[in-house]
Design a protein around this motif. Structure first.
Motif, PDB file in Angstrom:
ATOM      1  N   VAL A 185       4.682  -0.644  -1.034  1.00  0.00           N
ATOM      2  CA  VAL A 185       3.093  -0.496  -1.341  1.00  0.00           C
ATOM      3  C   VAL A 185       2.583  -2.511  -1.876  1.00  0.00           C
ATOM      4  O   VAL A 185       3.197  -3.047  -2.586  1.00  0.00           O
ATOM      5  CB  VAL A 185       3.881   0.060  -2.186  1.00  0.00           C
ATOM      6  CG1 VAL A 185       2.036   0.430  -3.591  1.00  0.00           C
ATOM      7  CG2 VAL A 185       3.808   1.766  -2.259  1.00  0.00           C
ATOM      8  N   LEU A 186       1.587  -2.751  -1.622  1.00  0.00           N
ATOM      9  CA  LEU A 186       0.532  -3.811  -1.423  1.00  0.00           C
ATOM     10  C   LEU A 186      -0.008  -3.401  -2.930  1.00  0.00           C
ATOM     11  O   LEU A 186      -0.621  -2.256  -2.842  1.00  0.00           O
ATOM     12  CB  LEU A 186      -0.090  -3.922  -0.786  1.00  0.00           C
ATOM     13  CG  LEU A 186       1.253  -4.383   0.768  1.00  0.00           C
ATOM     14  CD1 LEU A 186       0.190  -4.602   1.672  1.00  0.00           C
ATOM     15  CD2 LEU A 186       1.959  -5.711   0.532  1.00  0.00           C
ATOM     16  N   ASP A 205       1.199   6.286  -3.678  1.00  0.00           N
ATOM     17  CA  ASP A 205       1.407   8.140  -4.282  1.00  0.00           C
ATOM     18  C   ASP A 205       1.008   9.030  -3.093  1.00  0.00           C
ATOM     19  O   ASP A 205       0.428   9.681  -2.958  1.00  0.00           O
ATOM     20  CB  ASP A 205       0.023   8.429  -5.480  1.00  0.00           C
ATOM     21  CG  ASP A 205       0.938   7.808  -6.830  1.00  0.00           C
ATOM     22  OD1 ASP A 205       1.934   7.969  -7.350  1.00  0.00           O
ATOM     23  OD2 ASP A 205      -0.044   7.843  -7.188  1.00  0.00           O
ATOM     24  N   THR A 206       0.745   8.151  -1.497  1.00  0.00           N
ATOM     25  CA  THR A 206       0.614   8.194  -0.787  1.00  0.00           C
ATOM     26  C   THR A 206       1.834   9.713  -0.123  1.00  0.00           C
ATOM     27  O   THR A 206       3.046   9.178  -0.383  1.00  0.00           O
ATOM     28  CB  THR A 206       0.598   7.724   0.581  1.00  0.00           C
ATOM     29  OG1 THR A 206       0.695   7.953   1.526  1.00  0.00           O
ATOM     30  CG2 THR A 206       2.044   6.993   0.331  1.00  0.00           C
ATOM     31  N   SER A 251      -5.108   3.374   3.257  1.00  0.00           N
ATOM     32  CA  SER A 251      -5.225   4.595   1.899  1.00  0.00           C
ATOM     33  C   SER A 251      -4.189   5.665   1.824  1.00  0.00           C
ATOM     34  O   SER A 251      -3.998   6.487   0.990  1.00  0.00           O
ATOM     35  CB  SER A 251      -6.330   5.746   2.294  1.00  0.00           C
ATOM     36  OG  SER A 251      -6.768   5.827   4.014  1.00  0.00           O
ATOM     37  N   GLY A 252      -3.369   6.111   3.000  1.00  0.00           N
ATOM     38  CA  GLY A 252      -2.394   6.526   2.773  1.00  0.00           C
ATOM     39  C   GLY A 252      -2.708   7.717   2.889  1.00  0.00           C
ATOM     40  O   GLY A 252      -1.597   8.377   2.641  1.00  0.00           O
TER      41      GLY A 252
END
Length: 465
Positions: free
Chosen positions: A430-431, A418-419, A389-390
């Motif tokens: 980013v996966l 957008d973390t 979720s970041g």
């Protein structure tokens, strides 16, 4: 408002003995018949130990020595060689990691009889009868009412001591009871378990609204334990859903959450083309229900197609990321791998994989572990942190981000492009699969696991010693 009939229906068929107490800002909302009865405390006694130190302040920065012959099972200290700690760290480990050695040390540091006497004088249903893991016919006891009073004292404390306790309770390692089906960052909690006991005391919150819940139990056998755990899961989920339910949203709550006035909310609704908040809320509920029905109609084949597409992109778009991470981990002096809640799965996999390849690797599934392990790092160490979720609340007030910034290599593996956590890391991986993550009640780990398996495979092929 909570559906108390549903709660009563959850409790009714349960075996053994249970107690449930639910409170909010206004006071008691629900109390089962045994809410005031004493149960074996298990690790909930650690809330009481913390409250003793709250009432009798100590210098948390002082260094203390934990004797080798006082080490017991349960928690991190029994696995580490370090025996000199700041008193603050011992307190943190007792609450966040439920460390039994830390708890026993804090009791002995004050004096068993002295702490036990304070418990008896201060609370009606709190008794200290033994050290943790001590084999004796004596026992520790408390009630659900007392457990919530202890939790509320710690959460209401604005002092540096209170902040240490609150951070530890926020990043509680055990989340398989009231918090099982809840997202990260919405609770403070402390659990307790024995062979015949499963307890949880938690504050579940959304914005400024919250429920304080204590669910205590005594049972016999694994089958009864499973029924208790499922009931605890259900109560926690019901409470969180109520806190986040649009149907229970009031204009006052919305104004409070948005930090604005009632008039501003009304004007916003009118600018959106509605007569006011009431019509806006009705149309929003209609839209949500329509979306839910459409989502329910999506076939399993479409769902699997989305997964297949995301996994394919891991093998293409993220191939260079996997190669870079594999090389850095394989050539680093020491690796520190972290994952909290569901993200523990790929993090643990990566740490095990690197250990199998002969690399010095430490694993942590809570922030307290990071704070205690990072002193073992050097200028050539690498830190990898998994968070699907970041979300910004992940670190809270923890000093961990500052420590991460000192690493030569630090990676955040996430599915959130957008973390807000990216500012703490040298690189963010980013996966794919953000839409999958948003559509599930839990953070999906299959894609991070596939990426992790790829990293381990590359490291094993190219860099095995």
């Amino acid at each position: 408002m909570l559906d108390f009939k549903k709660i009563a229906d959850i409790l009714a068929p349960l075996p053994g003995k249970t107690a449930l107490l639910i409170k909010d800002k206004t006071g008691v909302l629900y109390a089962s018949p045994l809410a005031g009865e004493e149960f074996k405390s298990a690790s909930l006694i650690k809330l009481a130990v913390a409250c003793y130190y709250q009432a009798h302040p100590q210098d948390l920065s002082q260094m203390v020595h934990v004797p080798e012959d006082k080490i017991v099972e349960g928690g991190m200290l029994c696995h580490l060689a370090q025996r000199d700690w700041m008193l603050r760290d011992i307190l943190d480990l007792m609450l966040s990691d439920s460390d039994n050695t830390a708890t026993n040390f804090l009791i002995a540091f004050i004096g068993f009889a002295k702490m036990a006497a304070w418990f008896e004088a201060e609370f009606a249903h709190l008794h200290l009868g033994r050290y943790l893991m001590e084999v004796t016919d004596r026992e520790n006891y408390l009630s659900a009412e007392t457990a919530l009073e202890l939790l509320e004292r710690l959460l209401a404390d604005p002092s540096p001591f209170g902040q240490v306790c609150q951070k530890a309770l926020f990043y509680q390692e055990s989340v398989n009871k009231l918090l099982q089906d809840l997202p990260e960052g919405c609770s403070y909690s402390k659990t307790g378990e024995l062979e015949d006991t499963e307890h949880d005391a938690a504050r579940i919150f959304a914005g400024d609204s919250y429920y304080d819940i204590c669910f205590m139990s005594h049972y016999t056998g694994l089958e009864e334990r499973e029924q208790i755990l499922l009931a605890q899961n259900a109560v926690g989920k019901l409470a969180y859903q109520d806190l986040t339910n649009v149907e229970s949203l009031t204009i006052n709550h919305l104004a409070e959450e948005a930090g604005t006035s009632l008039a501003s909310v009304q004007r916003f609704c009118q600018k959106m083309g509605y007569s006011g908040f009431k019509e806006f809320k009705f149309q929003l509920l209609t839209y949500i229900k329509k979306q839910e029905s459409q989502e329910a109609a999506v076939s399993s084949s479409e769902y699997l197609d989305d997964y297949h597409d995301a996994i394919n992109r891991v093998w293409t778009a993220n191939e260079k990321d996997a190669e870079e991470l594999a090389e850095v981990l394989a050539t680093s002096s020491t690796n520190f791998i972290f994952g909290i809640y569901y993200s523990e799965l790929p993090a643990r996999l990566l740490s095990m994989g690197m250990r199998d390849l002969g690399k010095s690797t430490y694993f942590g599934d809570n922030l307290a572990a990071g704070e205690h392990l990072f002193p073992l790092s050097d200028e050539n160490s690498t830190a990898v942190f998994y968070s699907v979720s970041g979300i910004s609340k992940l670190f809270g007030s923890s000093p961990l981000p500052k420590s991460i910034s000192h690493f030569k290599h630090s990676y955040l593996v996430t599915m959130n492009p957008d973390t807000p956590l990216k500012k703490y890391f040298k690189k963010v991986i980013v996966l794919p699969g953000k839409n999958l993550a948003q559509g599930l009640p839990v953070d999906p780990q299959s894609i991070p696991v596939v990426f992790t398996e790829r990293v381990i495979d590359i490291a094993a092929t190219k860099y095995r010693r």
